[in-house]
Enzyme design. Structure first.
Site, PDB file in Angstrom:
ATOM      1  N   ASN A 160       0.860  -1.191   0.000  1.00  0.00           N
ATOM      2  CA  ASN A 160       0.000   0.000   0.000  1.00  0.00           C
ATOM      3  C   ASN A 160       0.891   1.234   0.000  1.00  0.00           C
ATOM      4  OD1 ASN A 160      -1.820   2.043   0.444  1.00  0.00           O
ATOM      5  ND2 ASN A 160      -2.317   1.436   2.557  1.00  0.00           N
ATOM      6  N   LYS A 165       0.074   4.304  -0.286  1.00  0.00           N
ATOM      7  CA  LYS A 165      -0.563   5.502   0.304  1.00  0.00           C
ATOM      8  C   LYS A 165      -0.299   6.730  -0.580  1.00  0.00           C
ATOM      9  CE  LYS A 165       0.052   3.300   4.744  1.00  0.00           C
ATOM     10  NZ  LYS A 165       0.058   3.420   6.197  1.00  0.00           N
ATOM     11  N   HIS A 211      -9.561   0.704   5.273  1.00  0.00           N
ATOM     12  CA  HIS A 211      -8.255   1.003   5.877  1.00  0.00           C
ATOM     13  C   HIS A 211      -8.463   1.988   7.022  1.00  0.00           C
ATOM     14  CE1 HIS A 211      -4.159   2.347   6.468  1.00  0.00           C
ATOM     15  NE2 HIS A 211      -3.776   1.266   5.819  1.00  0.00           N
ATOM     16  N   GLU A 215      -6.852   4.452   8.043  1.00  0.00           N
ATOM     17  CA  GLU A 215      -6.648   5.881   7.732  1.00  0.00           C
ATOM     18  C   GLU A 215      -7.896   6.482   7.097  1.00  0.00           C
ATOM     19  OE1 GLU A 215      -2.971   5.405   5.583  1.00  0.00           O
ATOM     20  OE2 GLU A 215      -1.981   4.811   7.437  1.00  0.00           O
ATOM     21  N   GLU A 272      -5.226  -5.418  10.579  1.00  0.00           N
ATOM     22  CA  GLU A 272      -4.238  -4.362  10.776  1.00  0.00           C
ATOM     23  C   GLU A 272      -4.491  -3.657  12.105  1.00  0.00           C
ATOM     24  OE1 GLU A 272      -2.395  -3.022   6.871  1.00  0.00           O
ATOM     25  OE2 GLU A 272      -4.187  -1.818   7.148  1.00  0.00           O
ATOM     26  N   GLY A 322       2.416   1.961  10.762  1.00  0.00           N
ATOM     27  CA  GLY A 322       3.334   3.087  10.608  1.00  0.00           C
ATOM     28  C   GLY A 322       4.051   3.475  11.893  1.00  0.00           C
ATOM     29  N   SER A 362       3.578  -2.419  10.280  1.00  0.00           N
ATOM     30  CA  SER A 362       5.037  -2.390  10.452  1.00  0.00           C
ATOM     31  C   SER A 362       5.709  -3.723  10.113  1.00  0.00           C
ATOM     32  CB  SER A 362       5.405  -1.938  11.868  1.00  0.00           C
ATOM     33  OG  SER A 362       4.933  -0.619  12.103  1.00  0.00           O
ATOM     34  N   GLY A 374       2.851  -1.323   4.284  1.00  0.00           N
ATOM     35  CA  GLY A 374       2.874   0.109   4.007  1.00  0.00           C
ATOM     36  C   GLY A 374       4.290   0.573   3.713  1.00  0.00           C
ATOM     37  N   GLY A 375       4.945   1.123   4.731  1.00  0.00           N
ATOM     38  CA  GLY A 375       6.274   1.734   4.566  1.00  0.00           C
ATOM     39  C   GLY A 375       7.268   0.883   3.804  1.00  0.00           C
TER      40      GLY A 375
HETATM   41  C1  PEP Z   1      -0.799  -0.059   6.174  1.00  0.00           C
HETATM   42  O1  PEP Z   1      -1.001   1.136   6.216  1.00  0.00           O
HETATM   43  O2  PEP Z   1      -1.629  -0.801   5.620  1.00  0.00           O
HETATM   44  C2  PEP Z   1       0.418  -0.586   6.801  1.00  0.00           C
HETATM   45  C3  PEP Z   1       0.465  -1.845   7.094  1.00  0.00           C
HETATM   46  O3  PEP Z   1       1.439   0.325   7.017  1.00  0.00           O
HETATM   47  P1  PEP Z   1       2.897   0.018   7.657  1.00  0.00           P
HETATM   48  O4  PEP Z   1       3.390  -1.257   7.042  1.00  0.00           O
HETATM   49  O5  PEP Z   1       3.707   1.205   7.274  1.00  0.00           O
HETATM   50  O6  PEP Z   1       2.682  -0.119   9.117  1.00  0.00           O
END
Ligand code: PEP
Length: 254
Positions: free
Chosen positions: A9, A11, A99, A101, A171, A177, A217, A238-239
């Site tokens: 993802n 973002k 999600h 966010e 999640e 994040g 994460s 994500g990251g």
């Molecule tokens: C996400 O936003 O779906 C996510 C898992 O982010 P991160 O891996 O950065 O925690």
């Protein structure tokens, strides 16, 4: 056999040029290095890049395209919205729904999330439905009930055929994040609980077959341990999905 999936993802990151470069690198690394037969790789770039990335990954059967959002409406006077038919027309196969966010910053509630899933499914796009508890719910030890309720008020209202098309992503919000990953034991017990809940809503076979991803994460250092859990079928990243090396190493963790 349940399908394994690793979905990145992105973002609101990357310019057009950066996005092209990132997906080309991922595409090459997946071709050269990923030997696991049963893993689907999904990239989820911002809307403006979907069309070009769709063309870029066309020749690689492992690579799939997701959108980060979809409108609940079919078409019409909804400025700024993007419909499922539009996504379908540029080759989108999956869409993120629920999600944290979007729940937090756009106040998306269960009713809207269900409409978004239905709109996607009507176009043959598979929802990746995200669920997960905030920190205070985990600390109050209400997390199993909280996530079960998130499923009851959304996914439970789909038909069996619609549910077959859905991917679930657990999640925990406190892990997104933050660099604070759920332990493999915490992930496993929640995934097992989700599967149990899905089994009571639909049936045991449908629940057993369901791909349930972990997100929060995840990185090349912890993915192997997370993916080795019996009910963890992959990750929503994500990251770490913004770096081709890290993302590919996560995919290779199976
Ligand atoms: C996400 O936003 O779906 C996510 C898992 O982010 P991160 O891996 O950065 O925690």
């Amino acid at each position: 056999m349940r399908k394994n999936i690793v979905a990145g993802n992105w973002k609101m990151n990357k310019t057009y040029q950066d996005a092209q470069a990132l997906v080309s690198e991922i595409d090459n690394m997946v071709r050269d290095e990923v030997t696991h037969e049963n893993v689907e790789v999904i990239v989820t770039p911002p809307f403006p890049f979907l069309n070009s990335i769709s063309k870029l990954i066309q020749g690689n059967s492992r690579m799939h395209l997701a959108a980060q959002d979809v409108s609940a409406h079919e078409s019409g006077a909804y400025t700024g919205e993007v419909s499922a038919a539009m996504l379908k027309s540029v080759g989108v196969e999956y869409v993120l729904v629920g999600h944290s966010e979007r729940r937090q910053y756009h106040h998306e509630d269960a009713d809207l999330l269900l409409k978004k899933m239905k709109a996607a499914l009507a176009q043959g796009i598979k929802p990746i439905f995200c669920c997960g508890e905030p920190l205070e719910v985990r600390e109050a030890e209400d997390h199993f009930k909280y996530v079960a309720q998130q499923l009851r008020e959304t996914v439970a209202h789909l038909s069996n055929e619609e549910f077959d098309q859905v991917v679930i992503a657990y999640e925990p919000i406190w892990a997104i994040g933050t660099g604070k990953t759920a332990s493999s034991a915490q992930a496993q017990e929640m995934h097992a609980s989700i599967r149990e809940e899905l089994s009571s809503i639909f049936d045991a076979q449908a629940a057993y077959n369901k791909t349930i991803l972990y997100g929060g994460s995840a990185n090349p250092g912890n993915a192997k341990e997370l993916f080795s859990q019996p009910d963890v079928d992959g990750g929503l990243i994500g990251g770490a999905s913004l770096k081709s090396r890290d993302f590919t190493d996560i995919i290779k963790s199976f």
